[in-house]
Scaffold this motif. Structure first.
Motif, short mmCIF file in Angstrom:
data_model
loop_
_atom_site.label_atom_id
_atom_site.label_comp_id
_atom_site.label_asym_id
_atom_site.label_seq_id
_atom_site.Cartn_x
_atom_site.Cartn_y
_atom_site.Cartn_z
N GLY A 1 70.26 62.66 45.26
CA GLY A 1 69.57 61.93 46.31
C GLY A 1 69.00 60.64 45.78
O GLY A 1 69.05 60.34 44.58
N LEU A 2 68.43 59.85 46.68
CA LEU A 2 67.92 58.54 46.31
C LEU A 2 66.57 58.63 45.61
O LEU A 2 66.14 57.65 44.98
CB LEU A 2 67.81 57.66 47.56
N GLY A 3 65.87 59.75 45.73
CA GLY A 3 64.64 59.92 44.98
C GLY A 3 63.48 59.08 45.46
O GLY A 3 62.51 58.87 44.73
N GLU A 4 63.54 58.55 46.70
CA GLU A 4 62.42 57.79 47.26
C GLU A 4 62.02 58.41 48.58
O GLU A 4 62.82 59.07 49.25
CB GLU A 4 62.82 56.32 47.47
N GLU A 5 60.77 58.15 48.98
CA GLU A 5 60.27 58.71 50.22
C GLU A 5 60.85 57.96 51.42
O GLU A 5 60.77 56.73 51.49
CB GLU A 5 58.74 58.64 50.26
N PHE A 6 61.43 58.70 52.34
CA PHE A 6 61.96 58.11 53.57
C PHE A 6 60.81 57.93 54.56
O PHE A 6 59.84 58.68 54.54
CB PHE A 6 63.01 59.06 54.17
N PRO A 7 60.87 56.89 55.43
CA PRO A 7 59.78 56.71 56.41
C PRO A 7 59.59 57.95 57.28
O PRO A 7 60.54 58.71 57.53
CB PRO A 7 60.27 55.52 57.25
N ASP A 8 58.37 58.16 57.75
CA ASP A 8 58.05 59.31 58.59
C ASP A 8 58.64 59.09 59.98
O ASP A 8 58.00 58.49 60.85
CB ASP A 8 56.53 59.48 58.67
#
Length: 349
Positions: A233-240
């Protein structure tokens, strides 16, 4: 003399913009055919139109643009530099204010990240291949391509209970779809999967066999029909996305999808106007009257290419209209499992 089409192409303004600037008296044509209403421009107006395009590209307000063009055409070479310098100073002040605000936001985000605990993402679930393929197809168009925002270059896989939601956004549009699952039923697990890996998964979802999806930390694997694809995975938080989709109820309008596709196909610019009555049609002139309610119905600006992407292959779709500044909601009639949001654009040049 230049036709309006030639003038739009050579100046970079576009036909709709030229019509708008004619109506507001900034760049009227040299001649208007009294029989047809067709606009014709003198050769010397091309330089003025190109200057106008550059000024608007630089974000200069229309009132200042009027002064620059008047001074430039009148030969007042002393006023133009002062107007340009004043606009540049205004932009620099706005940039300094924006930098200060963003620095404060970064500081708050840094504090929040330092107080958050990391949870181990683990899930193993079975998804019907046809459902999973349809869900991915419903959101793939909204994946972002901005290298400055790599987290938007993937699709969020959001597993909670027996639901798998897949979500994509490029900031201007957001698409959500759902597939049913079995075998997990646990806590919520989220992972943003890069678009190339999503496409590789989609290529395997060709039959009716169920697909086994496994998430282990930042790793993800799909198995179906004896074939397998895996990656990180990209390992970053996706927007809510749940917060982004909390909109007040709006007016739902059935869409004649084939007719709307035909109307949008004739638009070659980055924005056009929709007229919303008991159905949705494409306005003849994008800039006429601006956004909001009019005698012929509500008007809202959209990017025609983006709207075409969001229209499903089937004919049974609805548009939910909340207001001229709110996102447009496009959904299949009778279901909330797959929908997309499209940000409106201004109809003011």
């Amino acid at each position: 003399m230049h036709s309006i089409g030639e003038m739009g192409r050579d100046s970079g303004l576009g036909v709709s913009a030229l019509r708008f600037y004619d109506r507001v008296g900034v760049l009227p044509p040299a001649r208007v055919d009294p029989a047809t209403g067709y606009r014709w421009y003198a050769p010397e107006q091309l330089d003025e139109a190109r200057l106008l395009a550059r000024l608007r590209q630089a974000g200069m307000p229309l009132a200042d643009v009027r002064l620059v063009l008047a001074a430039w055409s009148g030969g007042d070479t002393g006023l133009v530099p002062r107007l340009l310098d004043g606009h540049l100073r205004r932009l620099e002040r706005e940039l300094a204010d924006a930098r200060g605000a963003l620095s404060a936001v970064r500081a708050r985000l840094g504090h929040k990240e330092s107080t958050m605990t990391t949870t181990n993402r683990t899930a193993r679930l079975t998804v019907p291949a046809t459902e999973f393929a349809a869900a991915l197809d419903s959101v793939r168009f909204a994946v972002g391509t901005d290298p400055e925002l790599p987290v938007l270059g993937g699709i969020l896989f959001d597993v909670e209970g027996e639901d798998l939601h897949v979500v994509a956004t490029d900031r201007y549009r957001l698409a959500v779809a759902r597939a049913s699952t079995t075998g997990h039923g646990g806590e919520r697990v989220q992972l943003t999967v890069p678009a190339p890996l999503v496409d590789a998964m989609r290529a395997l979802l060709t039959g009716d066999s169920p697909a086994l999806l496994t998430v282990d930390g930042d790793g993800i694997e799909l198995q179906t029909q004896g074939r397998r694809v895996a990656g990180q995975g990209l390992g970053e938080e996706f927007p809510d996305y749940r917060r982004l989709t909390r909109l007040p109820a709006g007016r739902r309008i059935p869409l004649d999808v084939p007719a709307l596709r035909q109307g949008l196909a004739g638009q070659d610019g980055e924005r056009c106007a929709l007229v919303l009555t008991d159905t949705v049609t494409v306005a003849d002139e994008a800039f006429e009257s601006g956004s909001g309610a009019g005698a012929d119905g509500d008007r809202v600006g959209v990017n025609p290419a983006f709207l075409l992407d969001a229209l499903a292959d089937g004919d049974d779709m609805l548009l939910e209209y909340v207001g001229p500044k709110a996102p447009l909601v496009l959904l299949r009639s009778g279901t909330g499992d797959a929908f997309s949001l499209l940000m409106p654009c201004t109809l003011d040049a």
